[in-house]
Enzyme design. Structure first.
Site, PDB file in Angstrom:
ATOM      1  CB  SER A 132      -9.819  19.363  -7.293  1.00  0.00           C
ATOM      2  OG  SER A 132      -9.964  19.568  -5.891  1.00  0.00           O
ATOM      3  CE1 TYR A 145      -4.919  20.567  -6.557  1.00  0.00           C
ATOM      4  CE2 TYR A 145      -6.674  21.234  -5.051  1.00  0.00           C
ATOM      5  CZ  TYR A 145      -6.117  20.305  -5.923  1.00  0.00           C
ATOM      6  OH  TYR A 145      -6.768  19.112  -6.163  1.00  0.00           O
TER       7      TYR A 145
END
Length: 254
Positions: A132, A145
């Site tokens: 990501s 995250y």
């Protein structure tokens, strides 16, 4: 690149939808034999039936043996795509942190541990890590995250520098917003930061194949992330101040 993929045994985890399904579809379209993994068995089977692949549902950390068997004994490409988008701050429950570490980092470690001995013996293998942009930068409102995606990126980087001279290729995919269920679950933070420039899952698959053709480690479906990454490295305080302004804007919006 098409020639290298045709006939290859490919595993894609978290492939019941979103980026994983797009990767599975693209590999199958290029002639690969694809194992589709997802915790949701019905979704895995649906994608596998669509692309002529094989569904191997279950925990991504524990499927290597079954996936290898389904592919006739050899995994050529492993796409560590399954992930959880855990939001929250330092105050998030430890179970949230533990799940994020387990899925976003340790599942990659376990897969590599199972695959690399065979790849070293053969002198070839390809590990694709869906990280990501949060793994290069960060994401407001999502400490578990962001932290674990940094870990996923670091592990992919370590694999590449350790084994590239022995025939193992590693790619880290680092998109920003992608129009998936995970993006929808990011709520107002995602609406502010990610949705304005969100792309389709198939765009991520296209970026990966372009990167594989050039043997690039870092895959940036949003090219502008390279500039943000340089800014972060070149002047961390300025970059953090900019990100804090975004944080304040988010807080002000309620």
């Amino acid at each position: 690149m098409v020639e290298a993929v045709r006939g290859a045994g490919v595993v894609v985890t978290g492939a019941g939808g979103g980026i994983g399904a797009a990767l599975a579809r693209r590999f199958a379209a290029e002639g690969a034999r694809v194992v589709v993994n997802d915790l949701d068995a019905d979704r895995a089977k649906a994608v596998a039936e669509e692309i002529g692949g094989t569904a191997v549902p279950g925990d991504a950390s524990a499927i290597i043996t079954d996936a290898r068997e389904a592919l006739g004994g050899t995994v050529d490409v492993y796409c560590a795509n399954a992930g959880v988008g855990s939001g929250g701050s330092e105050a998030a429950d430890e179970s949230v942190w533990a799940l994020a570490w387990d899925v976003n980092v340790m599942a990659h470690v376990r897969a590599a541990h199972a695959l690399i001995p065979d790849w070293l013996e053969r002198g070839s293998g390809r590990f694709v890590s869906t990280v990501s942009a949060a793994g290069l930068l960060t994401m407001i409102g999502a400490a578990p995250y962001s932290v674990t995606k940094h870990g996923a990126y670091a592990f992919a980087e370590w694999l590449s520098l350790t084994y590239r001279h022995r025939g193992i290729k590693v790619h880290a995919i680092c998109p920003q917003g992608v129009r998936t269920d995970m993006l929808d679950a990011t709520g107002s933070a995602g609406d502010l930061v990610l949705k304005p420039t969100a792309i389709e899952p198939r765009d991520v698959a296209d970026a990966l194949f372009a990167g594989m053709a050039e043997d690039r480690f870092l895959i940036l479906p949003h090219p502008e992330v390279a500039g943000y990454y340089r800014a972060r490295a070149g002047d961390p305080d300025r970059w953090l101040t900019t990100m804090n302004h975004i944080q304040q804007k988010w807080e002000a919006a309620g």
